[in-house]
Design a protein around this motif. Structure first.
Motif, PDB file in Angstrom:
ATOM      1  N   ALA A 113       3.632  49.100  26.801  1.00  0.00           N
ATOM      2  CA  ALA A 113       4.981  48.815  27.301  1.00  0.00           C
ATOM      3  C   ALA A 113       5.773  48.516  26.033  1.00  0.00           C
ATOM      4  O   ALA A 113       5.884  47.388  25.583  1.00  0.00           O
ATOM      5  CB  ALA A 113       4.978  47.636  28.251  1.00  0.00           C
ATOM      6  N   CYS A 164       9.038  48.106  32.721  1.00  0.00           N
ATOM      7  CA  CYS A 164       8.198  48.916  31.834  1.00  0.00           C
ATOM      8  C   CYS A 164       6.731  48.487  31.955  1.00  0.00           C
ATOM      9  O   CYS A 164       5.851  49.332  32.119  1.00  0.00           O
ATOM     10  CB  CYS A 164       8.688  48.798  30.395  1.00  0.00           C
ATOM     11  SG  CYS A 164       7.882  49.947  29.258  1.00  0.00           S
ATOM     12  N   HIS A 165       6.465  47.189  31.893  1.00  0.00           N
ATOM     13  CA  HIS A 165       5.093  46.695  32.024  1.00  0.00           C
ATOM     14  C   HIS A 165       4.484  47.106  33.368  1.00  0.00           C
ATOM     15  O   HIS A 165       3.326  47.536  33.414  1.00  0.00           O
ATOM     16  CB  HIS A 165       5.038  45.163  31.862  1.00  0.00           C
ATOM     17  CG  HIS A 165       4.895  44.725  30.445  1.00  0.00           C
ATOM     18  ND1 HIS A 165       5.965  44.620  29.593  1.00  0.00           N
ATOM     19  CD2 HIS A 165       3.800  44.372  29.734  1.00  0.00           C
ATOM     20  CE1 HIS A 165       5.535  44.212  28.417  1.00  0.00           C
ATOM     21  NE2 HIS A 165       4.228  44.056  28.469  1.00  0.00           N
ATOM     22  N   HIS A 197       5.231  49.684  35.211  1.00  0.00           N
ATOM     23  CA  HIS A 197       4.986  51.121  35.201  1.00  0.00           C
ATOM     24  C   HIS A 197       3.739  51.465  34.392  1.00  0.00           C
ATOM     25  O   HIS A 197       2.917  52.283  34.821  1.00  0.00           O
ATOM     26  CB  HIS A 197       6.192  51.876  34.633  1.00  0.00           C
ATOM     27  CG  HIS A 197       5.862  53.285  34.271  1.00  0.00           C
ATOM     28  ND1 HIS A 197       5.817  54.305  35.194  1.00  0.00           N
ATOM     29  CD2 HIS A 197       5.514  53.827  33.083  1.00  0.00           C
ATOM     30  CE1 HIS A 197       5.468  55.421  34.592  1.00  0.00           C
ATOM     31  NE2 HIS A 197       5.278  55.167  33.304  1.00  0.00           N
ATOM     32  N   VAL A 198       3.599  50.888  33.203  1.00  0.00           N
ATOM     33  CA  VAL A 198       2.494  51.240  32.303  1.00  0.00           C
ATOM     34  C   VAL A 198       1.141  51.048  32.980  1.00  0.00           C
ATOM     35  O   VAL A 198       0.225  51.849  32.790  1.00  0.00           O
ATOM     36  CB  VAL A 198       2.574  50.435  30.976  1.00  0.00           C
ATOM     37  CG1 VAL A 198       1.295  50.582  30.153  1.00  0.00           C
ATOM     38  CG2 VAL A 198       3.785  50.880  30.163  1.00  0.00           C
ATOM     39  N   CYS A 228       0.805  54.205  35.204  1.00  0.00           N
ATOM     40  CA  CYS A 228       1.304  55.491  34.696  1.00  0.00           C
ATOM     41  C   CYS A 228       0.262  56.593  34.886  1.00  0.00           C
ATOM     42  O   CYS A 228      -0.900  56.444  34.510  1.00  0.00           O
ATOM     43  CB  CYS A 228       1.667  55.372  33.218  1.00  0.00           C
ATOM     44  SG  CYS A 228       2.280  56.927  32.519  1.00  0.00           S
ATOM     45  N   CYS A 244       7.556  53.659  28.102  1.00  0.00           N
ATOM     46  CA  CYS A 244       6.114  53.754  28.330  1.00  0.00           C
ATOM     47  C   CYS A 244       5.463  54.537  27.190  1.00  0.00           C
ATOM     48  O   CYS A 244       5.898  55.645  26.863  1.00  0.00           O
ATOM     49  CB  CYS A 244       5.850  54.461  29.665  1.00  0.00           C
ATOM     50  SG  CYS A 244       4.093  54.788  29.970  1.00  0.00           S
ATOM     51  N   VAL A 285      -1.991  47.232  30.203  1.00  0.00           N
ATOM     52  CA  VAL A 285      -0.877  47.735  29.388  1.00  0.00           C
ATOM     53  C   VAL A 285      -1.344  48.091  27.980  1.00  0.00           C
ATOM     54  O   VAL A 285      -0.561  48.552  27.165  1.00  0.00           O
ATOM     55  CB  VAL A 285       0.287  46.709  29.294  1.00  0.00           C
ATOM     56  CG1 VAL A 285       0.933  46.515  30.646  1.00  0.00           C
ATOM     57  CG2 VAL A 285      -0.170  45.406  28.687  1.00  0.00           C
TER      58      VAL A 285
END
Length: 155
Positions: free
Chosen positions: A52, A86-87, A89-90, A93, A73, A104
């Motif tokens: 992230a 962002c965290h 999502h990572v 992902c 990402c 992450v």
């Protein structure tokens, strides 16, 4: 005298071709192989750790450029407006290797493996769209083989 002129033309054409190949090589390195922030397009150093990524305002690439403090990402390079998004999502992902889902963290080796597929596809697209001449295409492939080898990419 005619043979001298032919030789000069051949040397001139070879020099032009070599310059063209080097321009293409530099574009591939700059536009495809170099990690760039998806927000501000500034080149970044390769990461190792948390995927992230915050393009830190302390991340100076040169005297004139610094990070934009925005997030993206490290697996898919998707931009995010905030650290939390962002965290989140990572950890899920789809570009992350299965063994890295739920975390992450990742390594530079993992990053290069995942990005290698994307970079390879972009290079092949570049070659087909921007270098239609067969001889030029072959020479460019030979010119970038070392750059790709360093990242574990084969065409």
């Amino acid at each position: 005298e005619m043979q001298v002129l032919r030789n000069e033309v051949m040397v001139d054409n070879a020099s032009k071709l070599e310059a063209t190949i080097q321009r293409h090589r530099q574009r591939i390195i700059s536009e495809i192989l170099t990690l760039r922030c998806p927000h501000c397009n500034v080149a970044m150093s390769i990461l190792d750790g948390c995927f992230a990524i915050e393009h830190s305002s302390n991340d100076y690439i040169s005297d004139r450029q610094q990070g934009c403090s925005r997030h993206f990402c490290g697996w898919c390079l998707s931009p995010f407006q905030g650290d939390g998004a962002c965290h989140s999502h990572v950890t899920v992902c789809s570009e992350a290797p299965l063994c890295y889902r739920g975390t992450v963290y990742g390594t530079e080796v993992q990053f290069n493996q995942v990005q290698g597929c994307r970079r390879r596809a972009e290079i092949l697209k570049y070659l087909s769209e921007r270098v239609p001449d067969r001889d030029e295409n072959v020479q460019l492939r030979q010119a970038i083989v070392g750059d790709l080898c360093d990242l574990g990419i084969q065409l």
